[in-house]
Design an enzyme around this catalytic site. Sequence first.
Site, PDB file in Angstrom:
ATOM      1  N   LYS A  63     -26.802 -94.561  49.872  1.00 30.75           N
ATOM      2  CA  LYS A  63     -27.213 -95.945  49.573  1.00 30.75           C
ATOM      3  C   LYS A  63     -26.036 -96.909  49.408  1.00 30.75           C
ATOM      4  CE  LYS A  63     -31.675 -94.793  47.672  1.00 30.75           C
ATOM      5  NZ  LYS A  63     -32.605 -94.833  46.561  1.00 30.75           N
ATOM      6  N   ASP A 100     -35.960-100.576  46.024  1.00 24.07           N
ATOM      7  CA  ASP A 100     -36.186 -99.596  44.940  1.00 24.07           C
ATOM      8  C   ASP A 100     -36.566-100.290  43.636  1.00 24.07           C
ATOM      9  OD1 ASP A 100     -35.804 -97.192  46.251  1.00 24.07           O
ATOM     10  OD2 ASP A 100     -33.671 -97.071  45.768  1.00 24.07           O
ATOM     11  N   ALA A 127     -26.469 -92.679  37.228  1.00 27.45           N
ATOM     12  CA  ALA A 127     -25.694 -93.879  37.577  1.00 27.45           C
ATOM     13  C   ALA A 127     -25.479 -93.959  39.086  1.00 27.45           C
ATOM     14  CB  ALA A 127     -24.357 -93.858  36.831  1.00 27.45           C
ATOM     15  N   GLY A 129     -27.316 -94.573  43.164  1.00 26.54           N
ATOM     16  CA  GLY A 129     -27.926 -95.715  43.842  1.00 26.54           C
ATOM     17  C   GLY A 129     -29.260 -96.125  43.232  1.00 26.54           C
ATOM     18  N   ASN A 150     -24.780 -90.895  31.854  1.00 27.79           N
ATOM     19  CA  ASN A 150     -24.580 -90.157  33.104  1.00 27.79           C
ATOM     20  C   ASN A 150     -23.666 -88.967  32.867  1.00 27.79           C
ATOM     21  OD1 ASN A 150     -25.126 -89.963  35.942  1.00 27.79           O
ATOM     22  ND2 ASN A 150     -22.979 -90.490  36.302  1.00 27.79           N
TER      23      ASN A 150
END
Length: 270
Positions: A63, A100, A127, A129, A150
């Site tokens: 992405k 998204d 963390a 895309g 993350n």
Amino acid sequence: MAGVVGWPISHSLSPQLQNAWILAAGIDAVYVPFSVPPGRFAAFIAGMRGGPLLGLNVTAPHKQAALGLADRVSPQARAAGAANLLVFHEDGLLSADNTDGEGLLKAFAAQAPKFVPSAGPVLIVGAGGAARGAASALLAAGTPKIQILNRNPQRALNLAQTLGPQVEPLSAPPKNDVVRAWGAVINATPAGLDAASSLGVDLSALSADAVVMDMVYRPLRTPLLEGAARRGLVTVDGLEMLIGQARPSFRALFGAEPPSLDIRAMALGA
Ligand SMILES: NC(=O)c1ccc[n+]([C@@H]2O[C@H](COP(=O)([O-])OP(=O)(O)OC[C@H]3O[C@@H](n4cnc5c(N)ncnc54)[C@H](OP(=O)(O)O)[C@@H]3O)[C@@H](O)[C@H]2O)c1
């Protein structure tokens, strides 16, 4: 022809959704999965310019690379720093968008209609895309603070630096009063419950009106969602988000409204 590109790609339900709409709309087209490793992605896109492809949905891990290859970038994709949709134009140019975030908000509206994005902070685990798309859509919808947890803390820090001061990387497991304030917890990793628990989040401290969302849609009822539902929390699943991002993708790729089908039931039977 259109498609979805990722590595791996065999898990993706996008071909089933898009081909069902193509068939029902009577469009002379096909939507196919492309399995392309990261080292081949730029060459793959270059080779498709000016060819038979109308466009591509883009999934992990491409992405962010997709955004970098586009000639035109939508405000949503720029804000997210990631693209899940590339459209090839007749003049050879490539435009990037991110649906998204819209998919995520549509999923909350459908399955957690009482959730108000502006009401309080939200935790996103991950963390990548998808986390970027979710965070920028929530910020645009008025969420006052987004905390990011993350596995790789540097990536959470990078995301926060891109999206601004309302996004806060968590460097240590949060205390219970922080957890209690979250209006929603969103898993944006493929690891599901393992990701949240291995990162040290104790979800038992969530408030009774918090919403728990998992972007993973295979299985549909992930251990994270099952655990939340057992505690009486409202849950939002990844399939609803997938459908929510697929609708604007269909419009952009085929220039038509997705026909009204029970696409969720169809995807569940796939
Ligand atoms: N339902 C939908 O419509 C939809 C849409 C988009 C994405 N998704 C799903 O969301 C997930 C993330 O997608 P993405 O595009 O953001 O992928 P990505 O860019 O590759 O990012 C993956 C993220 O997951 C983390 N992660 C991976 N394995 C982990 C593990 N074992 N434990 C803890 N963290 C782990 C990574 O952490 P590190 O930075 O530490 O590597 C990173 O934050 C995928 O499962 C994808 O299928 C669903």
